[in-house]
Structures are given as C-alpha cells and as structure tokens.
Scaffold this motif. Structure first.
Motif, PDB file in Angstrom:
ATOM      1  N   MET A  90      37.379  36.749   5.761  1.00  0.00           N
ATOM      2  CA  MET A  90      37.095  38.141   5.486  1.00  0.00           C
ATOM      3  C   MET A  90      37.163  38.926   6.789  1.00  0.00           C
ATOM      4  N   SER A  91      37.202  40.235   6.662  1.00  0.00           N
ATOM      5  CA  SER A  91      37.225  41.095   7.837  1.00  0.00           C
ATOM      6  C   SER A  91      36.274  42.264   7.630  1.00  0.00           C
ATOM      7  N   PHE A  92      35.535  42.586   8.685  1.00  0.00           N
ATOM      8  CA  PHE A  92      34.677  43.774   8.672  1.00  0.00           C
ATOM      9  C   PHE A  92      35.398  44.965   9.275  1.00  0.00           C
ATOM     10  N   GLY A  93      36.673  44.786   9.590  1.00  0.00           N
ATOM     11  CA  GLY A  93      37.494  45.882  10.093  1.00  0.00           C
ATOM     12  C   GLY A  93      37.341  46.112  11.580  1.00  0.00           C
ATOM     13  N   LYS A  94      37.808  47.257  11.995  1.00  0.00           N
ATOM     14  CA  LYS A  94      37.775  47.646  13.409  1.00  0.00           C
ATOM     15  C   LYS A  94      36.326  47.819  13.860  1.00  0.00           C
ATOM     16  N   MET A  95      35.965  47.149  14.952  1.00  0.00           N
ATOM     17  CA  MET A  95      34.575  47.140  15.380  1.00  0.00           C
ATOM     18  C   MET A  95      34.490  47.316  16.896  1.00  0.00           C
TER      19      MET A  95
END
Length: 393
Positions: A1-6
C-alpha cells in the motif's frame, strides 16, 4: 500500500522553506518469509536526525516516569550483582533514560546522532556521543570502555534501516552474558487498532516478536523475553541475549502463537489493514468538512511525528485545523510538514479554546484528558481516529 507523497515527519518549517520542502513516497510492505513489516523507501538518516531535530523525550511527564521504571528494572534485575556495570543506550535523545543510571552512579554512554538533543543530555552530565551506531563505533567503545552489560534502546531500533549492521555492532559491544533490551511500537497493536499514524519516515520497521527473532538470530542473538508496554499506543519490549546464554521465557512462545492467531503472517491481514486505513481516512475528512461547513472551530492537540502521516494522508490542512497546540518550543511558530498548519504554544489553546480538538497525541490521552478537565467540563469536544473516528466529551 502507499500513503502517498509524504514529507519528513519532524520537518517543521517556516513559510520561506515551503518551496524547497522534501517529499518521498510513504509505502510500507510485508515480507511473508521473515514476517517483517517495513517501508520500501526511507529518506537518508541525515534528513531526519540532525542538529535541528524537533523531538525531546523529556517534554512528556508520562515518558519520564516510564523510563524511570525501565531503568529501575534494569538496575534491579540485570545489573545488581555485576561489578562496575556499563550501560549503553542507542538513540539516547536528551538523556531521559540514562539520567537514572547517572544518578545511580552507574557507568553509561549514550549514542545520539541529533546534536541539539545530545547537547541537552551533555549539559546534564550524561556521557553522550553524537554519531550513528555501527560496528566501527562499537569497536571504539569496547576499546575505550570495555563491553556493555546491557544495551538499551527505546523507540529507536525501528528507525534504523540497516538492521544487520546494528545487530553486528550490538553483538560486538555486548558481553557474552549481557542483554539487549529495546522497545518499539508493536505490529500487533497497530493492526488491531488501525493506528496507521505509526507509519512515518522514522519508523522503517514495525516489529513483531516473529520478525525480531528472525532478524537477530542471524547474528547470534536470541529473543529470550517479550514485555508488552502501553507507550505510544501499544509497544513491545524485546529482551535478547547471545544464543544459549540465558533461559528463554515462555512469554516468547505465547506471543508468537498469539501473532499466528492474529494472522500477522498472512498477506490478507495487511490487505484488510489497508482497507481499514482508507475507511478511517474517509470518515475523518468527512467529519472535518462537516464541522467546517457548520462554522465550528477545530484545533489540533500535539504536533507529533504521527500527525504528519494523518494530515498528509487524509489531506487535512489549515482550512480544517486552525492551528495545532504544542508545548515544544522548537516547533512553535512553525508550520506542520506538508500540510502547513500553524503550530502555536499551549497558551493559544488555553486562552481561546475551540469547540473541537483533534487529538493527534491520542497515545497520551489519559495524561492529556486529565490535564484538560476544564475544557471538557466546559463543553469542549474531542475528536479521535484510533481505533476509529469518533467524537467524545
């Protein structure tokens, strides 16, 4: 999974720094072979731990008491019968744990790469090196001080991407009958509570007993005990020793069986976790949007590292949260990473309380709610997102 740009979780910044703010993809993965849950990509250590690092452990009274109890247990149960014992702590921060050994007259050494927090420890008379730990440093410490009776580590082991190098260094530094004790956020608790905010740049690993046993066994270190902790919303203290040097507690096998029942070895468990994270994100932003439309003021409580994941994953900004109250001076007057919500001193919350408070520091809820009784009695409402999104009074 990815939490996106961080962004960097502790990368609090001024408005003129926004243009050059660093981002990376926050994407965890699970290995069904060794049981490890970890980030695929982690920023360089120097981007996270440096001379302006914005986390000082001693700002929490609860954590001071916790580390005092930890230290007292080590002194009583591990060091009591040893001649001139030597204690080393990796990631010693501002000396919150080692001060107890210093006060007891026990030889000690802290390893803390962030110079600003290490300086606080040094000013208190706590022996501290500002370096990253590795085999070479372990050799140097042994040459100057001898091997350690115990090596301690709290909320730090999970920060270190090259676990093999650290394990080699620990094996070199530890006496043949010595013990390694470290505690970190526990995978089983994170999955059970959907506390996805445990996942941020510094937490390259979220450990389980299974993954810790597997990783350190490769370097001759055996998991001999596990001790659950309530810190950080659910942590585990792992005790390791050179193989066959100490008896193994039945706690280890019991926890591993529990992990099997929880399904921590199954990929579908992490698919379910991803779905719960997405549901939580939708619920939280819908609630904040609704309060905004009703003209209700919402303030955040605790500009934590974990809040960076929540804000950026859920797309929460200053249009939702007026400001975040925090007692850490280095964060005050700055903007939160990525979301750019203003961080203000505690007095801003105290003197102009809002209708709602988003409790980012949910893992310190007991301490905070006791402190803020007047806010609650006065009709103030709290928003939490662990284990689910809800409003309470």
């Amino acid at each position: 999974m990815s939490f996106g740009k961080m962004p960097i979780a502790n990368g609090f910044l001024t408005s003129d720094q926004i243009q050059n703010e660093y981002f990376f993809e926050l994407a965890p993965a699970f290995c069904s072979y060794c049981g490890m849950f970890q980030l695929i990509e982690q920023p360089e250590q120097q981007k996270m731990f440096h001379e302006n690092y914005a986390f000082f452990s001693s700002t929490s009274n609860y954590m001071q008491a916790h580390f005092k109890q930890f230290s007292e247990m080590v002194i009583k149960c591990v060091l009591a019968d040893r001649q001139e014992p030597f204690v080393v702590e990796l990631g010693s921060n501002d000396g919150i744990m080692l001060r107890n050994f210093k006060d007891a007259g026990i030889r000690h050494l802290g390893i803390e790469p962030s110079i600003n927090v290490a300086n606080v420890a040094r000013l208190a008379g706590i022996k501290t090196l500002s370096e990253f730990f590795n085999v070479e440093l372990a050799d140097r410490i042994v040459g100057e001080n001898g091997q350690a009776d115990t090596i301690l580590c709290a909320n730090v082991m999970c920060h270190i991407p090259d676990l093999n190098s650290i394990a080699k260094g620990i094996k070199r530094l530890l006496k043949p009958d010595g013990m390694l004790m470290f505690e970190d956020p526990y995978l089983g608790d994170m999955i059970a509570k959907t506390s996805y905010d445990q996942i941020y740049d510094e937490h390259v690993f979220i450990f389980s007993a299974t993954s810790v046993s597997w990783a350190f066994a490769q370097h001759g270190l055996e998991l001999i005990d596990v001790l659950p902790q309530i810190t950080h919303g659910g942590s585990m203290r792992y005790v390791l020793a050179p193989k066959n040097a100490q008896p193994v507690s039945s706690n280890v096998d019991e926890l591993m069986q529990k992990e099997q029942k929880q399904g921590l070895h199954k990929t579908e468990t992490y698919d379910q976790f991803r779905h719960k994270c997405e549901t939580s994100r939708t619920s939280l932003i819908e609630l904040l949007d609704s309060l905004k439309q009703k003209g209700q003021r919402v303030v955040g409580y605790g500009a934590t590292s974990k809040s960076t994941t929540v804000n950026n994953y859920c797309d929460i900004g200053p249009e939702h949260i007026e400001f975040i109250s925090d007692t850490t001076p280095i964060k005050q007057g700055k903007l939160t990473p990525g979301a750019h919500i203003p961080v203000k001193p505690y007095e801003a919350f105290k003197h102009n309380p809002p209708e709602y408070v988003l409790l980012y520091a949910w893992n310190h809820a007991v301490e905070i709610l006791e402190k803020e009784k007047n806010f609650t009695v006065g009709g103030g409402k709290w928003i939490t997102f662990v284990p689910r999104v809800e409003v309470f009074t």
